[in-house]
Design a protein around this motif. Sequence first.
Motif, short mmCIF file in Angstrom:
data_model
loop_
_atom_site.label_atom_id
_atom_site.label_comp_id
_atom_site.label_asym_id
_atom_site.label_seq_id
_atom_site.Cartn_x
_atom_site.Cartn_y
_atom_site.Cartn_z
N LEU A 42 0.92 -1.13 -0.12
CA LEU A 42 0.13 0.08 -0.17
C LEU A 42 0.92 1.28 -0.01
CD1 LEU A 42 -2.89 -0.40 2.74
CD2 LEU A 42 -3.23 -0.01 0.03
N SER A 43 0.71 2.11 -1.01
CA SER A 43 1.19 3.60 -0.78
C SER A 43 0.28 4.71 -1.20
CB SER A 43 2.35 3.47 -1.74
OG SER A 43 2.04 3.44 -3.04
N VAL A 44 0.53 6.00 -1.23
CA VAL A 44 -0.16 7.01 -1.47
C VAL A 44 -0.30 7.22 -2.92
CG1 VAL A 44 -0.06 9.59 -1.53
CG2 VAL A 44 0.63 8.17 0.58
N ASN A 45 0.61 6.32 -3.63
CA ASN A 45 0.68 6.50 -5.27
C ASN A 45 -0.49 5.28 -5.70
OD1 ASN A 45 2.36 8.55 -5.22
ND2 ASN A 45 4.00 7.09 -5.15
N ASN A 46 -0.82 4.31 -5.10
CA ASN A 46 -1.78 3.30 -5.46
C ASN A 46 -3.02 2.98 -4.95
OD1 ASN A 46 -0.97 1.53 -3.04
ND2 ASN A 46 0.46 0.26 -4.22
N ILE A 47 -3.10 3.61 -3.64
CA ILE A 47 -4.64 3.44 -2.99
C ILE A 47 -5.68 3.91 -3.56
CG2 ILE A 47 -4.28 5.37 -1.53
CD1 ILE A 47 -5.40 3.58 0.77
N GLN A 49 -7.74 4.60 -6.48
CA GLN A 49 -7.74 4.04 -8.12
C GLN A 49 -8.15 4.91 -9.24
OE1 GLN A 49 -10.67 0.67 -8.28
NE2 GLN A 49 -9.92 0.23 -10.29
N HIS A 50 -9.27 5.58 -9.24
CA HIS A 50 -9.48 6.53 -10.40
C HIS A 50 -9.64 8.02 -9.77
CE1 HIS A 50 -10.00 3.31 -12.82
NE2 HIS A 50 -11.03 2.64 -12.38
N GLU A 51 -9.50 8.10 -8.43
CA GLU A 51 -9.53 9.59 -7.91
C GLU A 51 -8.19 10.01 -7.72
OE1 GLU A 51 -12.40 10.67 -7.26
OE2 GLU A 51 -13.78 9.14 -6.99
N GLN A 52 -8.26 11.47 -7.69
CA GLN A 52 -6.98 12.42 -7.37
C GLN A 52 -6.98 12.48 -6.11
OE1 GLN A 52 -4.67 13.03 -9.91
NE2 GLN A 52 -3.60 14.20 -8.34
N ALA A 53 -5.87 12.56 -5.45
CA ALA A 53 -5.68 12.96 -4.08
C ALA A 53 -5.49 14.47 -3.95
CB ALA A 53 -4.57 12.30 -3.59
N SER A 54 -6.25 14.96 -3.05
CA SER A 54 -5.94 16.38 -2.90
C SER A 54 -5.44 16.76 -1.45
CB SER A 54 -7.08 17.24 -3.17
OG SER A 54 -8.20 16.38 -2.14
N ASP A 55 -5.45 15.48 -0.68
CA ASP A 55 -4.74 15.92 0.49
C ASP A 55 -4.01 14.45 0.88
OD1 ASP A 55 -4.46 15.79 3.55
OD2 ASP A 55 -6.20 17.05 3.88
N GLN A 56 -2.59 14.57 0.73
CA GLN A 56 -1.79 13.44 1.12
C GLN A 56 -1.89 12.99 2.31
OE1 GLN A 56 -0.04 11.84 -1.72
NE2 GLN A 56 -1.24 13.13 -2.68
N TYR A 57 -2.11 13.92 3.48
CA TYR A 57 -2.19 13.44 4.72
C TYR A 57 -3.26 12.52 4.91
CZ TYR A 57 1.54 16.48 6.55
OH TYR A 57 2.59 17.33 6.69
N MET A 58 -4.44 12.83 4.32
CA MET A 58 -5.68 11.87 4.51
C MET A 58 -5.61 10.79 3.84
SD MET A 58 -7.11 13.76 6.73
CE MET A 58 -9.03 13.45 7.01
N VAL A 59 -4.70 10.67 2.77
CA VAL A 59 -4.71 9.37 2.14
C VAL A 59 -3.54 8.34 3.17
CG1 VAL A 59 -3.42 8.19 -0.01
CG2 VAL A 59 -4.72 10.50 -0.20
N CYS A 60 -2.64 9.10 3.73
CA CYS A 60 -2.12 8.19 4.72
C CYS A 60 -2.82 7.95 5.76
CB CYS A 60 -0.76 9.29 5.17
SG CYS A 60 0.42 9.53 3.82
N ILE A 61 -3.94 8.78 6.13
CA ILE A 61 -4.68 8.06 7.20
C ILE A 61 -5.65 7.06 6.83
CG2 ILE A 61 -6.80 8.78 8.62
CD1 ILE A 61 -5.43 11.61 8.87
N CYS A 62 -6.04 7.14 5.61
CA CYS A 62 -6.72 5.87 5.04
C CYS A 62 -5.71 4.57 5.09
CB CYS A 62 -7.43 6.18 3.67
SG CYS A 62 -8.50 7.44 3.63
N ILE A 63 -4.67 4.67 4.79
CA ILE A 63 -3.54 3.56 5.03
C ILE A 63 -3.58 2.86 6.10
CG2 ILE A 63 -1.23 3.04 4.33
CD1 ILE A 63 -1.44 4.60 1.99
N ALA A 64 -3.48 4.01 7.07
CA ALA A 64 -3.48 3.71 8.40
C ALA A 64 -4.53 2.84 9.04
CB ALA A 64 -2.98 4.95 9.51
N CYS A 65 -5.79 3.42 8.53
CA CYS A 65 -7.18 2.62 8.94
C CYS A 65 -7.11 1.10 8.21
CB CYS A 65 -8.25 3.55 8.40
SG CYS A 65 -8.68 5.01 9.26
N ILE A 66 -6.57 1.26 7.25
CA ILE A 66 -6.52 -0.11 6.50
C ILE A 66 -5.70 -0.98 7.29
CG2 ILE A 66 -5.91 -1.44 4.49
CD1 ILE A 66 -7.02 0.95 2.69
N TRP A 67 -4.55 -0.71 7.70
CA TRP A 67 -3.50 -1.55 8.79
C TRP A 67 -4.39 -1.78 9.63
CZ3 TRP A 67 0.61 -3.80 7.64
CH2 TRP A 67 1.59 -3.50 6.61
#
Length: 192
Positions: A42-47, A49-67
């Motif tokens: 899992l990474s900020v670059n691949n989590i 799919q078709h959406e553009q990330a506008s807040d990298q911190y929140m993408v990281c929080i999504c990854i933390a939630c998945i863990w």
Amino acid sequence: MPLVFNPNAYGSNIHQFLRENRVFDLGPGTPNETMRPALNGLSVNNILQHEQASDQYMVCICIACIWIYHDYLEESHSIVQTIPSTTSSYLHGIIHRREADYSNAKYWFSKVPTHPIFIQLYSIAHDLSLKVKDAPDIFTDSGGIWNASAFADLCNQNCGKKTPIERLCQQIQRSEWELLFDYSYNKAISKI
């Protein structure tokens, strides 16, 4: 009205991690070893799919939630402790609550006096508590305000007891995770 959590709503890259319906232990749980290889990828670059990330911190929080979803608290902790936000502080508290480090959890919860999920989380917790005999007062007498520290105390008192109150706490904890993940995902892609 409670969130109807649908893992498909977040695209197949995320759905693959959430398709298994997991019960969240009040304690640390047992890491889902079958998912570790995919989680490591899992990474900020691949989590997204078709959406553009506008807040990298929140993408990281999504990854933390998945863990966390797969009971990898240490891996999630290493992510959230680097993010300066109320959402990461709240998730940080959840991790420590699950680790049974309740005083540390309450420290992190004290850094989050309010959060956008709190109104809906209180409502869900209150509704669930009405279905359980002798449900604790924190859901009926809090004036409609979510009290994360009181919930940490309730989890501490009921962890491992195999009682209706423990199951109630597990349901609330699962709803809390769903609301936090959904909020973080939508913030990550600027839908809120």
